[in-house]
Design an enzyme around this catalytic site. Structure first.
Site, PDB file in Angstrom:
ATOM      1  N   LYS A   1       0.738  -1.084  -0.062  1.00 48.54           N
ATOM      2  CA  LYS A   1       0.033   0.028   0.053  1.00 48.54           C
ATOM      3  C   LYS A   1       0.903   1.405   0.042  1.00 48.54           C
ATOM      4  CE  LYS A   1      -2.377  -0.742   3.806  1.00 48.54           C
ATOM      5  NZ  LYS A   1      -2.111  -1.967   4.367  1.00 48.54           N
TER       6      LYS A   1
ATOM      7  N   ARG B   1      -9.753   0.523   8.981  1.00 47.78           N
ATOM      8  CA  ARG B   1      -9.364  -1.178   9.133  1.00 47.78           C
ATOM      9  C   ARG B   1     -10.630  -1.954   9.775  1.00 47.78           C
ATOM     10  NH1 ARG B   1      -2.840  -2.039   9.928  1.00 47.78           N
ATOM     11  NH2 ARG B   1      -2.581   0.066   9.168  1.00 47.78           N
TER      12      ARG B   1
ATOM     13  N   ARG C   1      11.465  -6.184   5.302  1.00 45.02           N
ATOM     14  CA  ARG C   1      11.149  -4.854   5.335  1.00 45.02           C
ATOM     15  C   ARG C   1      12.073  -4.090   6.247  1.00 45.02           C
ATOM     16  NH1 ARG C   1       5.203  -2.397   5.751  1.00 45.02           N
ATOM     17  NH2 ARG C   1       5.393  -2.755   8.001  1.00 45.02           N
TER      18      ARG C   1
ATOM     19  N   ARG D   1      11.248  -2.664  12.188  1.00 43.46           N
ATOM     20  CA  ARG D   1      10.074  -2.149  12.824  1.00 43.46           C
ATOM     21  C   ARG D   1       9.752  -3.364  13.955  1.00 43.46           C
ATOM     22  NH1 ARG D   1       5.673   0.269   9.126  1.00 43.46           N
ATOM     23  NH2 ARG D   1       4.410  -1.031  10.717  1.00 43.46           N
TER      24      ARG D   1
ATOM     25  N   ARG E   1      -1.225  -9.626  13.114  1.00 43.75           N
ATOM     26  CA  ARG E   1      -1.849  -8.301  12.377  1.00 43.75           C
ATOM     27  C   ARG E   1      -2.483  -8.978  11.118  1.00 43.75           C
ATOM     28  NH1 ARG E   1       3.714  -6.139  11.293  1.00 43.75           N
ATOM     29  NH2 ARG E   1       3.157  -4.507  10.056  1.00 43.75           N
TER      30      ARG E   1
END
Ligand code: ADP
Ligand code: ZN
Length: 209
Positions: free
Chosen positions: A13, A88, A122, A152, A163
């Site tokens: 996204k 969400r 990532r 992260r 998640r």
């Protein structure tokens, strides 16, 4: 023109939002970025949401909705926005619907395998926030500014699955909500696709608006 980018964490996204900002002059609003900014500054809001964000749990609706509605009231948003990471939950979608006309919802459909692969590799720049696929590109400094890269907390394997489950539980009714309004466009992504491949599909749809 106001667009929602929908999809699981790691579906790309953020990259799509970057391209759309460049090509259509829209303002990119990521609730995750808004929260991380507040956490970095240790504002009262930042302190309130920190424990959620760092462990991949969702911030409660009432907090998230307030933050997002405040942001879209700012004058820069008059040119049109790309919402990334919001809504969400169905509650969030309903709250948004009361204050903003949405022209299009682009849902990027990815497999669990894609999510695990992309999120696990990532890394984010501490200085400028740019996201890099560091594990695949074999880089250890930001390509844009030379800043330090870090993973992260919520991208560590144990949190990714949580998640993803949360996303799947909530997303069906969000998609139904926009499908009924005839605003939904679904892009089916593949592991071998680069962000540019996926964007070619997305750009086509937006250009027709
Ligand atoms: P990702 O897309 O990788 O999940 P984001 O940067 O969009 O990451 O969001 C990071 C975190 O911020 C989420 O895990 C959650 O804690 C919080 N967050 C962001 N958007 C929302 C939202 N719409 N509702 C609840 N929590 C959110
Ligand atoms: Zn950087």
């Amino acid at each position: 023109m106001n667009i929602i980018l929908n999809g699981a964490s790691g579906c790309g996204k953020g990259s799509m939002a970057g391209f759309l900002t460049r090509d259509f002059g829209l303002v990119h609003i990521s609730t995750g970025d808004l929260f991380r900014e507040q956490i970095a500054k240790q504002t009262p809001l930042g302190k309130k949401v920190e424990s959620y964000v760092s462990t991949g749990k969702w911030v409660p609706d009432e907090v998230t909705i307030e933050v997002l509605l405040d942001r879209i009231k700012q004058p820069d948003c008059a040119k049109g926005v790309i919402l990334d990471g919001f809504p969400r939950t169905l509650n969030q979608a309903i709250a948004l619907d009361k204050v903003l006309d949405i022209d299009l919802v682009i849902a990027i459909d990815v497999t669990d395998e894609i999510v695990q692969t992309r999120l696990g590799g990532r890394y984010m720049c501490r200085q400028c926030g740019t996201i890099h696929a560091a594990r695949w590109d074999k880089i250890d400094k930001c390509k844009k500014c030379g800043g330090e890269l870090y993973q992260r907390d919520d991208d560590k394997a144990e949190f990714i699955q949580k998640r993803l489950e949360n996303f799947k539980k909530n997303n069906g009714e969000i998609l139904d909500f926009y499908r009924e309004k005839d605003k939904l466009f679904i892009v089916h992504d593949k592991l071998e696709n680069t962000p540019a491949d996926t964007y070619a599909l997305v750009k086509d749809v937006v250009a027709k608006l």
